[in-house]
Design an enzyme around this catalytic site. Sequence first.
Site, PDB file in Angstrom:
ATOM      1  N   CYS A 100     105.996 -13.458  21.820  1.00  9.07           N
ATOM      2  CA  CYS A 100     106.657 -14.056  20.841  1.00  9.07           C
ATOM      3  C   CYS A 100     106.166 -15.541  20.586  1.00  9.07           C
ATOM      4  O   CYS A 100     106.256 -16.204  19.649  1.00  9.07           O
ATOM      5  CB  CYS A 100     108.103 -14.277  21.198  1.00  9.07           C
ATOM      6  SG  CYS A 100     108.980 -12.636  21.192  1.00  9.07           S
ATOM      7  N   HIS A 136     113.145 -14.211  13.382  1.00  5.40           N
ATOM      8  CA  HIS A 136     112.158 -14.070  14.408  1.00  5.40           C
ATOM      9  C   HIS A 136     110.889 -13.328  14.244  1.00  5.40           C
ATOM     10  O   HIS A 136     111.007 -12.066  15.042  1.00  5.40           O
ATOM     11  CB  HIS A 136     112.716 -13.834  15.782  1.00  5.40           C
ATOM     12  CG  HIS A 136     111.844 -14.088  17.088  1.00  5.40           C
ATOM     13  ND1 HIS A 136     110.669 -14.599  16.963  1.00  5.40           N
ATOM     14  CD2 HIS A 136     112.025 -13.413  18.365  1.00  5.40           C
ATOM     15  CE1 HIS A 136     110.162 -14.458  18.140  1.00  5.40           C
ATOM     16  NE2 HIS A 136     110.941 -13.644  18.917  1.00  5.40           N
ATOM     17  N   CYS A 171     110.187 -18.523  24.736  1.00  2.00           N
ATOM     18  CA  CYS A 171     110.222 -17.505  25.772  1.00  2.00           C
ATOM     19  C   CYS A 171     109.261 -16.382  25.310  1.00  2.00           C
ATOM     20  O   CYS A 171     109.452 -16.106  24.003  1.00  2.00           O
ATOM     21  CB  CYS A 171     111.598 -17.011  26.131  1.00  2.00           C
ATOM     22  SG  CYS A 171     112.396 -16.300  24.921  1.00  2.00           S
TER      23      CYS A 171
END
Length: 396
Positions: A91, A352, A382
Site C-alpha cells: 500500500c 484506497h 501501513c
Amino acid sequence: MTSAVIVDVVRTPSGKGKPGGILSGTHPADLLSYVLKAIVERNDLDPVLVDDVIAGCVSQAGEQALNIARTALLSAGLPETVPGTTIDRQCGSSQQAAAFAAQGVMAGAYDVVIACGVESMSRVPMGFAFGGKSVYGPAHAARYPEGLVNQGISAELVAARWKLDRETLDAFSARSHERAAAAGAGAFDREIVPVTVTGEDGSETLVRTDETVRPGTTAEGLAGLRASFQNEALAARFPEIAWRITAGNSSPLTDGASAALIMSEEKASALGLRPRARFHGFSVVGSDPLLMLDGVVPATQKVLDRTGLSIEDIDLYEVNEAFASVPLMWQHEVGAAPERLNVRGGAIALGHPMGSSGTRLLTTLVNALEDTGGRYGLQTMCEGGGMANATIIERL
C-alpha cells in the site's frame, strides 16, 4: 546535501474499484498517463528534462504488468528517452516512489523526477496476481507455522488490542466522509485532474469528483453493517476478536492514479518554478507480519527522531485509513491531536487505490498545508507483510 522539493502534485478522482465504477472503463496505463501528462503541462515543463518516472503499483499483473511506469509515460506522450520503473511496497508503493525520487535528487542522481502510482482494482482485482498459487514457500511457512492472516483480520486484532469499540470505529468513518464531502466543495479542485471516460454507447463524460465519497454517512447508518471478515476457525484462533470491522469502517476498493513532480531546489529555480514543499525526513520499517498494520507507529517515531521534531511540531497528519482501527491506534500511541488528522477525510471516503495512495496522501497534504498555513506535514502508511513508511514535508 541537495534539497529535494515538490513542485506540483496531482491526482485523478477516485472511482469505485469494481465493474461499473466510473473509471473502470479506463485502462490503468491510460489512467496513470492522465496525471503524468497533466503534471508536465501544468508546469510548462520540457519533458525531455525528466530523468526518471518511478511508479507504485501493487498488483503488477494483467493490464498492470510489464512495467506500467514505462507504458504510461509513453502513453502520456513523454519522450522515448525518458525511462520508468515500477515498484511494490504494497500500500505504500507510491509513497516509497516519492521517497526514492527525493533521495535520488538529494544524492545528486536526479535533477527532475516524477513519482507516481496507479491501481485499477476494478480491472486487476486483489489476488489476481497470485494466479491461484501460494506466494509463501516452505521456509516462510516453517517460520510462521500457524500461518499469517489477511489485513481484515489484522485490523480486527488492532481493534481488539487497542480496545476500539464498534461505535468509535464507525464514528471515525462517518467523520471521514463528512470531511471529504466538505472539502469536495472546492478544496480538491487544485489537485484533481479530470478524466474523460467513454460509456458503452460511445458518449464521453468528464469525471471531476470522487465517486467513493458518501455525503450524509452517519455512524448510526454504519452501525447496521455486518462484520466483513468473521470466520469460525479464526475466531477460535483469536478469541479476543469481537468482529468490529465492516465495509463501512474500511477503505473501499478503488481505481485511481496520482503523481508528484520532484526536483532539486536549484533546478526548480533555474526553470523558474516555485517549489511548494520540501522533503524534510523519511523512514521505513518492518513490523510483525501477523499484526501487520501497526508499523505506522515505529515509522512515525523513527522519522520524528531523525528530524528532531516532536508530534506537536507537525501541523497536519495524513494517516492512511485502510481501516478505521489503524489511524485511531496511531493517534493513541503517538499522542496526536485528532483535529489535525486527515482533515479532508481519508481513504475510507476518498478510496484506497493501493499503488496510488502514497502520492494521493502527499497531494492532499501539500494542498491542505497551503490552505491552512501549516509548516510541517507528516504522512504514514501501513503496508502488507508488516511494513510502514513515514515522510515529513515542509511547506515553502
